[in-house]
Scaffold this motif. Structure first.
Motif, mmCIF file in Angstrom:
data_model
loop_
_atom_site.group_PDB
_atom_site.id
_atom_site.type_symbol
_atom_site.label_atom_id
_atom_site.label_comp_id
_atom_site.label_asym_id
_atom_site.label_seq_id
_atom_site.Cartn_x
_atom_site.Cartn_y
_atom_site.Cartn_z
ATOM 1 N N HIS A 256 1.678 5.449 -6.263
ATOM 2 C CA HIS A 256 2.245 6.274 -5.305
ATOM 3 C C HIS A 256 3.617 6.055 -5.106
ATOM 4 N N PRO A 257 4.763 6.119 -5.840
ATOM 5 C CA PRO A 257 6.150 5.703 -5.728
ATOM 6 C C PRO A 257 6.853 6.584 -4.550
ATOM 7 N N LYS A 258 6.353 7.909 -4.569
ATOM 8 C CA LYS A 258 7.098 8.916 -3.631
ATOM 9 C C LYS A 258 6.281 9.007 -2.247
ATOM 10 N N ASP A 259 5.134 8.672 -2.262
ATOM 11 C CA ASP A 259 4.217 8.789 -0.901
ATOM 12 C C ASP A 259 3.691 7.497 -0.496
ATOM 13 N N ILE A 260 4.068 6.459 -0.798
ATOM 14 C CA ILE A 260 3.457 5.326 -0.481
ATOM 15 C C ILE A 260 3.278 5.011 1.004
ATOM 16 N N ALA A 261 4.249 5.615 1.704
ATOM 17 C CA ALA A 261 4.387 5.521 3.211
ATOM 18 C C ALA A 261 3.183 6.554 3.973
ATOM 19 N N ARG A 262 3.132 7.457 3.377
ATOM 20 C CA ARG A 262 2.179 8.376 3.852
ATOM 21 C C ARG A 262 0.975 7.883 3.714
ATOM 22 N N LEU A 263 0.536 7.260 2.457
ATOM 23 C CA LEU A 263 -0.825 6.775 1.803
ATOM 24 C C LEU A 263 -1.190 5.555 2.859
ATOM 25 N N THR A 264 -0.120 4.484 3.176
ATOM 26 C CA THR A 264 -0.467 3.531 3.956
ATOM 27 C C THR A 264 -0.692 3.861 5.285
ATOM 28 N N SER A 265 0.039 4.752 5.735
ATOM 29 C CA SER A 265 -0.111 5.305 7.140
ATOM 30 C C SER A 265 -1.476 5.816 7.340
ATOM 31 N N GLY A 266 -1.975 6.785 6.369
ATOM 32 C CA GLY A 266 -3.301 7.099 6.509
ATOM 33 C C GLY A 266 -4.378 6.072 6.382
ATOM 34 N N GLN A 267 -4.195 5.125 5.541
ATOM 35 C CA GLN A 267 -5.105 4.095 5.293
ATOM 36 C C GLN A 267 -5.292 3.115 6.564
ATOM 37 N N PHE A 268 -4.169 2.820 7.263
ATOM 38 C CA PHE A 268 -4.568 1.911 8.261
ATOM 39 C C PHE A 268 -4.393 2.602 9.779
ATOM 40 N N GLY A 269 -4.052 4.014 9.824
ATOM 41 C CA GLY A 269 -3.916 4.688 11.157
ATOM 42 C C GLY A 269 -2.671 4.042 11.720
ATOM 43 N N LEU A 270 -1.367 3.790 11.048
ATOM 44 C CA LEU A 270 -0.197 3.622 11.767
ATOM 45 C C LEU A 270 0.760 4.809 11.563
ATOM 46 N N SER A 271 1.915 4.662 12.354
ATOM 47 C CA SER A 271 2.855 5.427 12.135
ATOM 48 C C SER A 271 3.731 5.175 11.019
ATOM 49 N N ARG A 272 4.435 6.149 10.472
ATOM 50 C CA ARG A 272 5.224 6.072 9.296
ATOM 51 C C ARG A 272 6.217 5.089 9.726
ATOM 52 N N GLN A 273 6.938 5.052 11.026
ATOM 53 C CA GLN A 273 7.856 4.093 11.335
ATOM 54 C C GLN A 273 7.382 2.561 11.010
ATOM 55 N N ALA A 274 6.143 2.435 11.387
ATOM 56 C CA ALA A 274 5.564 0.862 11.115
ATOM 57 C C ALA A 274 5.499 0.648 9.760
ATOM 58 N N ILE A 275 4.861 1.627 9.027
ATOM 59 C CA ILE A 275 4.922 1.476 7.575
ATOM 60 C C ILE A 275 6.461 1.082 6.992
ATOM 61 N N ASN A 276 7.314 2.061 7.240
ATOM 62 C CA ASN A 276 8.547 2.038 6.983
ATOM 63 C C ASN A 276 9.180 0.601 7.033
ATOM 64 N N GLY A 277 8.828 0.010 8.306
ATOM 65 C CA GLY A 277 9.158 -1.327 8.552
ATOM 66 C C GLY A 277 8.541 -2.462 7.610
ATOM 67 N N GLN A 278 7.471 -2.137 7.299
ATOM 68 C CA GLN A 278 6.776 -3.242 6.322
ATOM 69 C C GLN A 278 7.239 -3.039 4.807
ATOM 70 N N ILE A 279 7.673 -1.866 4.597
ATOM 71 C CA ILE A 279 8.466 -1.672 3.254
ATOM 72 C C ILE A 279 9.674 -2.310 3.203
ATOM 73 N N LYS A 280 10.575 -2.337 4.441
ATOM 74 C CA LYS A 280 11.672 -2.695 4.410
ATOM 75 C C LYS A 280 11.668 -4.220 4.132
ATOM 76 N N ARG A 281 10.619 -4.797 4.865
ATOM 77 C CA ARG A 281 10.576 -6.147 4.880
ATOM 78 C C ARG A 281 10.156 -6.706 3.313
ATOM 79 N N LEU A 282 9.429 -5.895 2.695
ATOM 80 C CA LEU A 282 9.107 -6.235 1.433
ATOM 81 C C LEU A 282 10.295 -6.080 0.451
ATOM 82 N N MET A 283 11.124 -5.065 0.776
ATOM 83 C CA MET A 283 12.275 -5.021 0.123
ATOM 84 C C MET A 283 13.429 -6.138 0.124
ATOM 85 N N GLU A 284 13.339 -6.436 1.532
ATOM 86 C CA GLU A 284 14.112 -7.929 1.852
ATOM 87 C C GLU A 284 13.677 -9.113 1.294
ATOM 88 N N LYS A 285 12.280 -9.100 0.773
ATOM 89 C CA LYS A 285 11.847 -10.415 0.104
ATOM 90 C C LYS A 285 12.075 -10.209 -1.436
#
Length: 352
Positions: free
Chosen positions: A21-50
């Motif tokens: 899911h390279p294009k819709d990973i934020a949507r997929l993760t948001s639906g999986q955990f019931g979190l906002s896209r903003q929260a998921i994008n924050g997780q993605i940003k941290r993974l990029m920083e790592k």
């Protein structure tokens, strides 16, 4: 009060699913955990920083992918100084920092076994190794331009066809130099990794693990190539251990003697031919006397003939009562034929 989500679980979900899911990973993760896209994008940003993820494109066109943590290639001479354990320890092990020990152990076993095969069997003057790793997988390639594994086995055992060599190789305990080898390396390596493939001569052979610890085999005819190339892949979160694999094919727990084998019957077929004759059955049965238990896997085999079944399940079993012959993944038609020859029924079972 709702249970607080562990950020590491969210990060693990992203990492494990981003390749699909390279294009819709934020949507997929948001639906999986019931979190906002903003929260998921924050997780993605941290993974990029790592340094685990990277991205291309902007906003809606953004595409994420796992970043290569290791991309190591080396061409090594196969000479009197060639030592597979030194290659592992000095060149490859340092690239495994952060990988779980059980996965490292499997990688060590697989790489050193394949390098030793190159040294002792291929006749090659050099070998190419390629180690790639990201957050979810370790890939290893060992390639030489020697005689070729299927060609060497075919000539050494005077077999009719490279596919027959592949059938023998899949059983294990096959070596062209019994004074120095047991013939177990490829058998066990192919069952330790999530995917194990061999490209040599005109054949491509691949074992891929599927859910439920089932294996999918792929055999293809391709343009002829020189030498042998081995592909090995394992997920970094694999729970498999070398000990588990050894014990699965041992006669008793904590007894690592290789006494049980698993034989994919589809490898006995040439092209679209059917498995109907005793001579085909005898090719399957070759070297079974070296094992205490043989598991015949009928995956992708829709039917078998009476003579083929009779030779294995009645004639051989009666002549070798100490060898246990089992079968799995049999279609209803195959199951009927096995039952019929085993019970000495007066006429073949109806296919209706």
């Amino acid at each position: 009060m709702s249970k607080r989500l562990d950020p590491s679980q969210i990060a693990e979900f992203i990492v494990q699913n981003i390749s699909e899911h390279p294009k819709d990973i934020a949507r997929l993760t948001s639906g999986q955990f019931g979190l906002s896209r903003q929260a998921i994008n924050g997780q993605i940003k941290r993974l990029m920083e790592k340094g685990l993820l990277e991205a291309t494109g902007r906003t809606k066109a953004r595409v994420y992918r796992l970043r290569e943590l290791v991309d190591f290639q080396n061409q090594l001479p196969v000479d009197e100084k060639f030592e597979e354990d030194v290659i592992w320890r000095e060149l490859v092990l340092p690239k495994m920092n952060g990988v779980a020990k059980n996965v490292i152990d499997i990688c060590q076993y697989g790489l050193t076994e394949m390098l030793n095969n190159v040294k002792d069997h291929s006749g090659a003057i050099s070998v190419f190794i390629w180690i790639r790793r990201n957050a979810t997988r370790v890939h290893m390639i060992v390639s030489d331009s020697g005689v070729g594994i299927f060609t060497k086995i075919q000539k050494a055992l005077q077999l009719q066809d490279p596919r027959h060599a592949l059938l023998e190789l899949s059983k294990g305990k096959l070596t062209t130099d019994s004074t120095r080898h047991t013939g177990e390396g490829i058998f066990f390596t192919s069952r330790m990794f999530d995917r194990f493939s061999i490209m040599s001569a005109s054949l491509w052979y691949s074992r891929l693990i599927e859910p439920g610890d089932q294996w999918l085999l792929e055999v293809e005819d391709r343009d002829n190539v020189n030498g042998t190339t081995i592909f090995m892949r394992i997920n970094t979160n694999s729970a498999r251990t070398t000990q588990q694999v050894f014990e699965r094919y041992a006669s008793e727990p904590e007894d690592y003697r290789f006494s049980t084998t698993h034989v994919p019957i589809q490898l006995a077929k040439y092209g679209d031919e059917q498995l109907v004759s005793r001579s085909q059955a005898k090719r399957v049965l070759a070297r079974f006397e070296r094992f205490k238990e043989v598991m015949l896997d009928f995956q992708r085999v829709q039917s078998i003939g009476q003579a083929f079944a009779d030779e294995i399940f009645r004639v051989f079993k009666r002549a070798n009562p100490d060898i246990r012959i089992l079968h799995i993944n049999a279609s209803p038609e195959v199951e009927k034929m096995i039952s019929w020859v085993s019970s000495n029924a007066p006429s073949p079972p109806s296919s209706q």
